[in-house]
Design a protein around this motif. Structure first.
Motif, PDB file in Angstrom:
ATOM      1  N   PRO A 186       0.839  -1.146  -0.051  1.00  0.00           N
ATOM      2  CA  PRO A 186       0.026   0.256  -0.243  1.00  0.00           C
ATOM      3  C   PRO A 186       0.668   0.914  -0.083  1.00  0.00           C
ATOM      4  O   PRO A 186       2.024   1.303   0.565  1.00  0.00           O
ATOM      5  N   VAL A 187       0.493   2.159  -0.758  1.00  0.00           N
ATOM      6  CA  VAL A 187       0.320   3.919  -0.744  1.00  0.00           C
ATOM      7  C   VAL A 187       0.835   4.508   0.396  1.00  0.00           C
ATOM      8  O   VAL A 187      -0.680   4.275   0.809  1.00  0.00           O
ATOM      9  N   SER A 188       1.266   5.310   1.450  1.00  0.00           N
ATOM     10  CA  SER A 188       1.684   5.760   2.729  1.00  0.00           C
ATOM     11  C   SER A 188       2.332   6.789   2.376  1.00  0.00           C
ATOM     12  O   SER A 188       3.490   6.804   1.712  1.00  0.00           O
ATOM     13  N   LEU A 189       1.752   7.796   2.779  1.00  0.00           N
ATOM     14  CA  LEU A 189       2.355   9.222   3.147  1.00  0.00           C
ATOM     15  C   LEU A 189       3.857   8.767   3.853  1.00  0.00           C
ATOM     16  O   LEU A 189       5.386   8.941   3.599  1.00  0.00           O
ATOM     17  N   ARG A 190       4.317   7.951   4.539  1.00  0.00           N
ATOM     18  CA  ARG A 190       5.741   7.253   5.468  1.00  0.00           C
ATOM     19  C   ARG A 190       6.546   7.399   4.098  1.00  0.00           C
ATOM     20  O   ARG A 190       7.266   6.727   4.056  1.00  0.00           O
ATOM     21  N   ARG A 191       5.899   5.833   3.206  1.00  0.00           N
ATOM     22  CA  ARG A 191       6.368   4.861   1.864  1.00  0.00           C
ATOM     23  C   ARG A 191       7.003   6.024   1.284  1.00  0.00           C
ATOM     24  O   ARG A 191       8.006   5.796   0.452  1.00  0.00           O
ATOM     25  N   LEU A 192       6.131   7.336   1.104  1.00  0.00           N
ATOM     26  CA  LEU A 192       6.849   7.738   0.029  1.00  0.00           C
ATOM     27  C   LEU A 192       8.061   8.522   0.292  1.00  0.00           C
ATOM     28  O   LEU A 192       8.426   9.434  -0.161  1.00  0.00           O
ATOM     29  N   GLY A 193       7.891   9.234   1.531  1.00  0.00           N
ATOM     30  CA  GLY A 193       8.636  10.717   2.475  1.00  0.00           C
ATOM     31  C   GLY A 193      10.247   9.224   2.332  1.00  0.00           C
ATOM     32  O   GLY A 193      10.991  10.491   2.144  1.00  0.00           O
ATOM     33  N   LEU A 194       9.577   7.901   2.445  1.00  0.00           N
ATOM     34  CA  LEU A 194      10.822   7.194   2.935  1.00  0.00           C
ATOM     35  C   LEU A 194      11.516   7.338   1.542  1.00  0.00           C
ATOM     36  O   LEU A 194      13.183   7.001   1.970  1.00  0.00           O
ATOM     37  N   VAL A 195      11.277   6.601   0.311  1.00  0.00           N
ATOM     38  CA  VAL A 195      11.400   6.912  -0.216  1.00  0.00           C
ATOM     39  C   VAL A 195      12.143   7.865  -0.875  1.00  0.00           C
ATOM     40  O   VAL A 195      13.665   8.093  -1.462  1.00  0.00           O
ATOM     41  N   GLU A 196      11.836   9.319  -0.756  1.00  0.00           N
ATOM     42  CA  GLU A 196      12.164  10.368  -0.996  1.00  0.00           C
ATOM     43  C   GLU A 196      13.679  10.782  -0.681  1.00  0.00           C
ATOM     44  O   GLU A 196      14.505  10.962  -1.025  1.00  0.00           O
ATOM     45  N   ARG A 197      13.695  10.328   1.006  1.00  0.00           N
ATOM     46  CA  ARG A 197      14.716  11.056   1.753  1.00  0.00           C
ATOM     47  C   ARG A 197      15.770   9.443   1.296  1.00  0.00           C
ATOM     48  O   ARG A 197      17.372   9.660   1.247  1.00  0.00           O
ATOM     49  N   ALA A 198      15.337   8.196   1.260  1.00  0.00           N
ATOM     50  CA  ALA A 198      16.145   7.600   0.272  1.00  0.00           C
ATOM     51  C   ALA A 198      17.097   8.163  -0.886  1.00  0.00           C
ATOM     52  O   ALA A 198      18.001   7.204  -1.044  1.00  0.00           O
ATOM     53  N   GLU A 199      16.375   7.960  -1.531  1.00  0.00           N
ATOM     54  CA  GLU A 199      16.810   8.619  -2.385  1.00  0.00           C
ATOM     55  C   GLU A 199      17.950   9.175  -2.400  1.00  0.00           C
ATOM     56  O   GLU A 199      19.104   9.253  -3.532  1.00  0.00           O
ATOM     57  N   ILE A 200      17.459  10.554  -2.207  1.00  0.00           N
ATOM     58  CA  ILE A 200      18.883  11.190  -1.162  1.00  0.00           C
ATOM     59  C   ILE A 200      20.185  11.094  -0.839  1.00  0.00           C
ATOM     60  O   ILE A 200      21.159  11.562  -1.447  1.00  0.00           O
ATOM     61  N   ALA A 201      19.278  10.226   0.155  1.00  0.00           N
ATOM     62  CA  ALA A 201      20.955   9.829   0.676  1.00  0.00           C
ATOM     63  C   ALA A 201      22.325   9.195   0.227  1.00  0.00           C
ATOM     64  O   ALA A 201      22.847   9.141   0.573  1.00  0.00           O
ATOM     65  N   VAL A 202      21.375   7.596  -1.144  1.00  0.00           N
ATOM     66  CA  VAL A 202      22.406   7.062  -1.764  1.00  0.00           C
ATOM     67  C   VAL A 202      22.785   8.347  -2.783  1.00  0.00           C
ATOM     68  O   VAL A 202      23.322   8.127  -2.741  1.00  0.00           O
ATOM     69  N   GLY A 203      22.286   9.067  -3.366  1.00  0.00           N
ATOM     70  CA  GLY A 203      22.534   9.823  -4.828  1.00  0.00           C
ATOM     71  C   GLY A 203      24.078  10.489  -4.042  1.00  0.00           C
ATOM     72  O   GLY A 203      25.051  11.169  -4.025  1.00  0.00           O
ATOM     73  N   ALA A 204      23.742  11.080  -2.499  1.00  0.00           N
ATOM     74  CA  ALA A 204      24.749  12.043  -1.728  1.00  0.00           C
ATOM     75  C   ALA A 204      25.599  11.066  -1.314  1.00  0.00           C
ATOM     76  O   ALA A 204      27.022  11.092  -1.244  1.00  0.00           O
ATOM     77  N   ARG A 205      25.238   9.450  -1.024  1.00  0.00           N
ATOM     78  CA  ARG A 205      26.776   8.875  -0.459  1.00  0.00           C
ATOM     79  C   ARG A 205      27.219   7.985  -2.150  1.00  0.00           C
ATOM     80  O   ARG A 205      28.548   8.239  -2.099  1.00  0.00           O
ATOM     81  N   LEU A 206      26.512   8.126  -2.908  1.00  0.00           N
ATOM     82  CA  LEU A 206      27.193   7.765  -4.512  1.00  0.00           C
ATOM     83  C   LEU A 206      28.352   8.847  -4.920  1.00  0.00           C
ATOM     84  O   LEU A 206      29.729   8.678  -5.383  1.00  0.00           O
TER      85      LEU A 206
END
Length: 274
Positions: A186-206
């Motif tokens: 299920p799509v939820s506000l928490r999951r959408l926020g988690l994806v956004e933060r995760a992609e920012i974190a991965v991009g920065a780490r790489l």
């Protein structure tokens, strides 16, 4: 680029008299907007972006900058896809409910502004995709598709965008954050926020390791998660011992749970030509 196709695109838009362009900041909708501004008086063209939790904040900022650079009026319309049960359930036709919600909101604004048409960046190749439930919503709402009508596929879109010096001519596709949540989760506000933060974190780490992906997705699976990178970036990660593990560990610290993996990103498949 076939000059005839560019001419057909402009002619198609001239037929519309006035148009609200469902705008995302990607190359497809940007080309429609740029063409509309060439084909019609500026006061008969409106760019409309749907603002919701599924739109990454960086994408919203980039869309604002792009519209301003094109000299287009940009309206931002809040939409609430998460209030739609079919969208939240994410059973395989989430995009239908999303597009129905978004395009309805764009259409309502267009009507208030005296614009009879809503146009999207759907191109000819989109109609060959194996699964595009959002296209059904567009048909139901009588949305126009100038790129597809002119016979432009993705390669044509990028070529014309480059010819017209659009800054996004080579921009990678950036679908909404909900597209990273696997069908059945299920799509939820928490999951959408988690994806956004995760992609920012991965991009920065790489980036810190000298790797700059063209395509980056963090997918939430039924159990665990997967980081997808374009093949060149994936090879670069593999060439740096410990980097993949460090990325996965960082995502665990963010709150992603279950087994994680780094894999190659593959673009959505198209149906074979008829």
């Amino acid at each position: 680029m076939d000059a005839g196709r560019a001419g057909r695109l402009l002619s198609r838009l001239q037929e519309l008299d006035g148009v609200a362009v469902a705008f995302s900041g990607g190359v497809d909708s940007a080309l429609v907007l740029a063409a509309a501004l060439r084909a019609l008086p500026g006061d008969r063209v409106l760019a409309v972006i749907a603002d919701s939790p599924s739109l990454a904040r960086a994408e919203l900022a980039a869309a604002r900058e792009l519209a301003a650079g094109l000299g287009a009026e940009l309206a931002e319309v809040p939409v609430a896809e998460l209030e739609v049960p079919g969208y939240r359930a994410n059973t395989g036709d989430r995009c239908y409910f999303c597009k129905r919600t978004v395009l309805s909101a764009v259409g309502e604004l267009a009507a208030r502004r005296g614009l009879a048409h809503v146009a999207t960046g759907t191109h000819a190749d989109d109609h060959r995709a194996l699964h595009r439930p959002g296209l059904r919503a567009a048909r139901e709402l009588s949305v126009v598709e100038p790129l597809a009508d002119a016979g432009l596929g993705k390669q044509d879109v990028r070529a014309l965008a480059a010819e017209w010096s659009l800054a996004v001519a080579e921009k990678a596709s950036t679908p909404c954050l909900a597209s990273r949540i696997s069908v059945g989760v299920p799509v939820s506000l928490r999951r959408l926020g988690l994806v956004e933060r995760a992609e920012i974190a991965v991009g920065a780490r790489l980036a810190g390791a000298g790797v700059h992906p063209r395509d980056l997705r963090v997918r939430l699976l039924g159990e665990g998660f997967r980081v997808e990178l374009d093949p060149a970036a994936r090879d670069a990660v593999d060439a740096r011992p410990g980097l993949a593990g460090a990325v996965l560990a960082a995502l665990g610290e963010l709150g992603l749970t279950g087994p994680g993996a780094v894999a190659a990103y593959r673009a959505p498949a198209l149906a074979p030509p008829a």
